[in-house]
Design a protein around this motif. Structure first.
Motif, short mmCIF file in Angstrom:
data_model
loop_
_atom_site.label_atom_id
_atom_site.label_comp_id
_atom_site.label_asym_id
_atom_site.label_seq_id
_atom_site.Cartn_x
_atom_site.Cartn_y
_atom_site.Cartn_z
N PRO A 1 0.85 -1.22 -0.17
CA PRO A 1 0.01 0.07 0.12
C PRO A 1 0.92 1.31 -0.10
O PRO A 1 1.95 0.99 0.54
CB PRO A 1 -0.84 -0.01 1.41
CG PRO A 1 -0.08 -0.86 2.17
CD PRO A 1 0.82 -1.93 1.43
N ASN A 2 0.40 2.51 -0.41
CA ASN A 2 0.80 3.65 -0.31
C ASN A 2 -0.15 4.79 -0.03
O ASN A 2 -1.61 4.42 -0.13
CB ASN A 2 1.77 3.94 -1.70
CG ASN A 2 1.00 3.95 -2.86
OD1 ASN A 2 -0.44 4.34 -2.91
ND2 ASN A 2 1.39 3.33 -4.02
N GLN A 3 0.11 5.80 0.18
CA GLN A 3 -1.05 7.05 0.52
C GLN A 3 -1.89 7.13 -0.83
O GLN A 3 -3.21 7.20 -0.43
CB GLN A 3 -0.37 8.40 0.43
CG GLN A 3 0.46 8.08 1.93
CD GLN A 3 1.06 9.65 2.32
OE1 GLN A 3 2.30 10.00 1.91
NE2 GLN A 3 0.29 10.44 2.80
N LYS B 1 -3.05 4.67 -2.90
CA LYS B 1 -3.74 3.68 -2.73
C LYS B 1 -4.72 3.60 -1.82
O LYS B 1 -6.12 3.31 -2.03
CB LYS B 1 -2.82 2.19 -2.89
CG LYS B 1 -2.08 1.91 -4.16
CD LYS B 1 -1.44 0.52 -3.96
CE LYS B 1 -0.68 0.25 -5.09
NZ LYS B 1 0.14 -1.01 -4.75
N ILE B 2 -4.27 4.12 -0.61
CA ILE B 2 -5.16 4.07 0.57
C ILE B 2 -6.22 5.15 0.36
O ILE B 2 -7.50 5.05 0.45
CB ILE B 2 -4.52 4.44 1.91
CG1 ILE B 2 -3.55 3.18 1.88
CG2 ILE B 2 -5.39 4.48 3.04
CD1 ILE B 2 -2.69 3.36 3.46
N ALA C 1 -9.01 3.98 -2.21
CA ALA C 1 -9.75 2.98 -1.56
C ALA C 1 -10.67 3.59 -0.67
O ALA C 1 -11.79 3.15 -0.50
CB ALA C 1 -8.94 1.85 -0.66
N ASP D 1 -11.50 -4.04 0.74
CA ASP D 1 -10.37 -3.54 0.12
C ASP D 1 -9.64 -2.48 1.01
O ASP D 1 -8.44 -2.52 0.98
CB ASP D 1 -10.67 -2.94 -1.25
CG ASP D 1 -9.33 -2.48 -1.95
OD1 ASP D 1 -8.40 -3.07 -2.03
OD2 ASP D 1 -9.35 -1.26 -2.44
N LEU D 2 -10.26 -1.62 1.43
CA LEU D 2 -9.67 -0.48 2.54
C LEU D 2 -9.48 -1.18 3.69
O LEU D 2 -8.18 -0.86 4.06
CB LEU D 2 -10.93 0.23 2.72
CG LEU D 2 -10.54 1.56 3.72
CD1 LEU D 2 -9.41 2.35 3.08
CD2 LEU D 2 -11.70 2.28 4.22
N GLN E 1 -5.80 -2.75 2.92
CA GLN E 1 -4.83 -1.71 2.63
C GLN E 1 -4.41 -1.26 4.17
O GLN E 1 -3.19 -1.11 4.27
CB GLN E 1 -5.42 -0.55 2.03
CG GLN E 1 -5.58 -0.74 0.59
CD GLN E 1 -4.45 -1.08 -0.38
OE1 GLN E 1 -3.66 -0.46 -0.03
NE2 GLN E 1 -4.62 -1.83 -1.22
N ILE E 2 -5.28 -1.11 4.99
CA ILE E 2 -4.97 -0.53 6.33
C ILE E 2 -4.40 -1.61 7.04
O ILE E 2 -3.33 -1.15 7.78
CB ILE E 2 -6.19 -0.09 6.97
CG1 ILE E 2 -6.79 1.20 6.19
CG2 ILE E 2 -6.04 0.34 8.50
CD1 ILE E 2 -7.91 1.81 6.96
N LEU F 1 -2.52 -4.09 6.12
CA LEU F 1 -0.91 -4.05 5.36
C LEU F 1 -0.11 -2.96 6.09
O LEU F 1 0.90 -3.36 6.40
CB LEU F 1 -1.05 -4.13 4.04
CG LEU F 1 -1.53 -5.35 3.23
CD1 LEU F 1 -1.56 -5.15 1.66
CD2 LEU F 1 -0.46 -6.44 3.41
N VAL F 2 -0.50 -1.72 6.15
CA VAL F 2 0.32 -0.65 6.79
C VAL F 2 0.44 -0.86 8.24
O VAL F 2 1.60 -0.71 8.70
CB VAL F 2 -0.41 0.62 6.69
CG1 VAL F 2 0.17 1.95 7.18
CG2 VAL F 2 -0.72 1.10 5.09
#
Length: 208
Positions: free
Chosen positions: A40-42, A44-45, A48, A76-77, A80-81, A83-84
């Motif tokens: 993830p990156n900003q 992509k987040i 999402a 999906d959101l 992403q979170i 993974l971070v």
């Protein structure tokens, strides 16, 4: 084979497996690129989040046919979170300030025992099992039960916390009744016959 001083893999085995890994990566450089693409990156987040927010409001406005898309966007959101959070936790072993800056881990104060001698639950951790959140920690001597408290606001403000559940065991506490897609902070403490012990560190998790 030479064992390392921590009793883990032998140095020769570690060197061999790392060499094999580098050989595989050299043969197919796309492997690392595929891994990077999934991270993830900003941007992509943000994408999402925007998609989830848009679909959420559409469903609220009566577009019931959008519910499957909303669920997919929500998942999906959450991925992403998560993974971070996972990467921050891993890097925290090298730089503890990273998970702390994200509010993922807050170390307990120097008070490690209660007046009755109850200790802080050690090794507090949480994980997903399907769509459930499971809390685990090491048992505390003298504890009769364990309290789980959650916070939806500022975890540094004591009034933001509320009691969520009490369990007689600590090796597997299923956290239920949370709102999907909402971020929670969770902490636990041991409870004895006459008093409660100190709080564990708190950990953030998003309900799914």
């Amino acid at each position: 084979m030479v064992k390392n001083r921590n009793g883990g893999e032998g140095d020769d085995e570690l060197i061999r497996t790392t060499g094999d890994l580098l050989t595989d990566l050299s043969r197919d450089p796309s492997i690392m690129q595929s891994i990077y693409d999934l991270l993830p990156n900003q941007e992509k987040i943000q994408h999402a989040l925007d998609r989830h927010r848009s679909l959420y409001h559409q469903v609220l406005d009566g577009a019931r046919d959008k519910e499957p898309e909303l669920e997919a966007a929500r998942n999906d959101l959450i991925v992403q979170i998560s993974l971070v959070h996972g990467m921050a936790t891993l890097t925290g072993k090298h730089d503890p300030t990273i998970p702390q800056k994200l509010g993922l881990v807050h170390q307990v104060s120097s008070k490690r025992t209660s007046a009755g001698g109850l200790l802080v639950p050690e090794n507090f951790r949480m994980l997903y099992e399907g769509r459930s959140i499971i809390a685990r920690a090491s048992a505390v001597k003298g504890a009769r039960s364990y309290e789980v408290w959650v916070c939806e606001g500022d975890p540094l403000v004591e009034s933001s916390w509320r009691h969520h559940a009490t369990s007689g065991k600590i090796n597997r506490i299923e956290i239920t009744g949370l709102t999907p897609g909402k971020l929670y902070y969770i902490r636990i403490r041991a409870v004895g016959a006459n008093d409660a012990g100190p709080w564990s560190n708190f950990i953030s998790m998003m309900a799914i």
